[in-house]
Write a protein that holds these residues in place. Structure first.
Motif, PDB file in Angstrom:
ATOM      1  N   PHE A 138       0.829  -1.198   0.000  1.00  0.00           N
ATOM      2  CA  PHE A 138       0.000   0.000   0.000  1.00  0.00           C
ATOM      3  C   PHE A 138       0.866   1.251   0.000  1.00  0.00           C
ATOM      4  N   HIS A 139       0.378   2.287  -0.692  1.00  0.00           N
ATOM      5  CA  HIS A 139       0.968   3.631  -0.661  1.00  0.00           C
ATOM      6  C   HIS A 139      -0.176   4.548  -0.225  1.00  0.00           C
ATOM      7  N   SER A 140      -0.230   4.927   1.035  1.00  0.00           N
ATOM      8  CA  SER A 140      -1.414   5.623   1.526  1.00  0.00           C
ATOM      9  C   SER A 140      -1.059   6.620   2.623  1.00  0.00           C
ATOM     10  N   ALA A 141      -2.092   7.303   3.110  1.00  0.00           N
ATOM     11  CA  ALA A 141      -1.938   8.345   4.128  1.00  0.00           C
ATOM     12  C   ALA A 141      -2.715   7.961   5.383  1.00  0.00           C
ATOM     13  N   PRO A 142      -2.339   8.513   6.540  1.00  0.00           N
ATOM     14  CA  PRO A 142      -3.091   8.248   7.774  1.00  0.00           C
ATOM     15  C   PRO A 142      -4.519   8.770   7.692  1.00  0.00           C
ATOM     16  N   GLN A 143      -5.428   8.071   8.352  1.00  0.00           N
ATOM     17  CA  GLN A 143      -6.797   8.560   8.499  1.00  0.00           C
ATOM     18  C   GLN A 143      -6.875   9.440   9.738  1.00  0.00           C
ATOM     19  N   ARG A 144      -7.457  10.621   9.567  1.00  0.00           N
ATOM     20  CA  ARG A 144      -7.570  11.566  10.684  1.00  0.00           C
ATOM     21  C   ARG A 144      -9.015  11.729  11.150  1.00  0.00           C
ATOM     22  N   PHE A 145      -9.974  11.006  10.541  1.00  0.00           N
ATOM     23  CA  PHE A 145     -11.379  11.135  10.930  1.00  0.00           C
ATOM     24  C   PHE A 145     -11.521  10.833  12.416  1.00  0.00           C
ATOM     25  N   ARG A 146     -12.258  11.671  13.120  1.00  0.00           N
ATOM     26  CA  ARG A 146     -12.319  11.623  14.573  1.00  0.00           C
ATOM     27  C   ARG A 146     -12.774  10.264  15.115  1.00  0.00           C
ATOM     28  N   PHE A 147     -13.793   9.650  14.484  1.00  0.00           N
ATOM     29  CA  PHE A 147     -14.365   8.430  15.037  1.00  0.00           C
ATOM     30  C   PHE A 147     -14.024   7.188  14.207  1.00  0.00           C
ATOM     31  N   SER A 148     -12.984   7.284  13.399  1.00  0.00           N
ATOM     32  CA  SER A 148     -12.553   6.124  12.620  1.00  0.00           C
ATOM     33  C   SER A 148     -11.794   5.134  13.507  1.00  0.00           C
ATOM     34  N   LYS A 149     -12.004   3.863  13.257  1.00  0.00           N
ATOM     35  CA  LYS A 149     -11.259   2.807  13.951  1.00  0.00           C
ATOM     36  C   LYS A 149      -9.762   2.955  13.710  1.00  0.00           C
ATOM     37  N   TRP A 150      -9.418   3.535  12.562  1.00  0.00           N
ATOM     38  CA  TRP A 150      -8.017   3.658  12.173  1.00  0.00           C
ATOM     39  C   TRP A 150      -7.492   5.090  12.318  1.00  0.00           C
ATOM     40  N   ARG A 151      -8.214   5.925  13.095  1.00  0.00           N
ATOM     41  CA  ARG A 151      -7.760   7.301  13.282  1.00  0.00           C
ATOM     42  C   ARG A 151      -6.388   7.325  13.956  1.00  0.00           C
TER      43      ARG A 151
END
Length: 353
Positions: A239-252
């Motif tokens: 994978f080539h990706s970015a962090p998730q910053r969504f407040r209530f994401s499991k992967w925040r």
């Protein structure tokens, strides 16, 4: 006159109220989607320096060549192995060691794997498999008693004394690395996989054989001398990706936890393969790299710190590949096999003569 003034006053109030509501909505949107974190993230390309900020490759070389360490390790997990296995003892050559991350109560998953790709019956090759579990923190729970019986029957479970749940997957992964480093360090390759995967061991071994036959001697080498020279394979679905910053994401992931705008290239943790030298280099390197709670991201960070480039293999699927004999002819791994009977049926269909 008073009614007209009152009307104007109420209109101003409504307008003011609408502005307040709009401001609240905008702020909630800004906060929920982590827009501020995205805006203030540091550039991965220009500014990545995850701790420790040292040349980890040199430290790995010091360990492998029995030199005195110039830097103290910062990341050694304080857990123990509660069970062991002699599967690697008295076996001079192992072509493939399969390491399965499994949840404690996934008895059906493990049973289906033993009946399929984990049966260790590969003509002309030596393949071994072990399941790695944590604990539930309860004194002799019903689940633990079943596991004890399972261990006594199959001798293929390594249990470790940390709580087994999702955000401890990095601990499970690196403890698995530690076990193979200490007890099974002579396998040619190691497949690390989740317990809900379809795996074709024959296709994987063919892929590794063909790759070894065609690669140049310098492929995958570090610049350091001595022990670090050789094949440093780390492959799977990259994978080539970015962090998730969504407040209530499991992967925040907050900026405090990881402040850069991109992840290093990483291999999905569902299934990946490392060569013997890559296993040793990555395990030793992990001692000098700060813990991170997502295991695939953590291994990507470790790989970057030790100078290993993850190698994409399109024959690994991080999602569930719809089954047909043609589509599975060359496939190595497919995710999402929660149905044990389906795994057994697909495996037997692909392995029937």
């Amino acid at each position: 006159m008073h009614l007209r003034q009152l009307s104007k006053y109420l209109k101003k109030k409504r307008k003011y109220f609408k502005c307040i509501v709009c401001a609240i909505v905008l702020w909630c949107t800004y906060d929920y989607f982590g827009i501020g974190d995205y805006l203030h993230a540091s550039s991965f390309k220009n500014d990545f320096h995850y701790p420790l900020d040292v040349d980890v490759r040199e430290l790995v070389n010091e360990v492998l060549t029995n030199q005195k360490l110039t830097v103290t390790p910062i990341n050694y997990y304080p857990y123990s192995f509660l069970s062991n296995s002699g599967k690697c003892s008295n076996v001079e050559k192992i072509d493939l060691m399969i390491v399965v991350k499994s949840a404690m109560d996934h008895f059906g998953h493990r049973d289906a794997i033993r009946k399929t790709y984990g049966n260790e019956d590969v003509p002309g090759r030596t393949v071994k498999i072990l399941f790695f579990l944590g604990v539930d923190g309860k004194t002799k729970s019903d689940v633990q008693r079943q596991i004890d019986r399972e261990m006594a029957e199959f001798h293929d479970i390594i249990q470790m004394d940390f709580i087994d749940y999702y955000y401890n997957n990095t601990i499970k992964t690196m403890m698995s690395f530690r076990w193979v480093y200490e007890h099974c360090a002579h396998a040619d390759h190691y497949l690390f996989t989740d317990d809900d995967m379809y795996i074709s061991v024959n296709n994987l071994l063919s892929y590794l054989y063909e790759r070894d036959a065609t690669r140049t001697p310098a492929a995958g080498s570090l610049d350091s001398p001595g022990e670090l020279q050789g094949d440093l394979l780390f492959t799977g679905y990259v994978f080539h990706s970015a962090p998730q910053r969504f407040r209530f994401s499991k992967w925040r992931v907050s900026l405090e936890e990881y402040r850069w705008d991109r992840w290093p290239d990483y291999v999905t943790a569902a299934a990946y393969v490392v060569s013997n030298k890559a296993m040793r280099v990555m395990y030793i390197g992990s001692m000098f790299v700060k813990h991170f709670r997502f295991d695939d991201i953590y291994l990507g960070i470790v790989a970057k710190k030790v100078g290993i480039t993850p190698e994409h293999c399109p024959l690994f699927y991080f999602h569930k590949k719809p089954f047909s004999r043609d589509d599975y002819e060359d496939l190595i791994a497919s995710h999402g096999y929660q149905d044990h009977e389906e795994l057994i049926r697909v495996w037997h269909e692909m392995n029937s003569k």
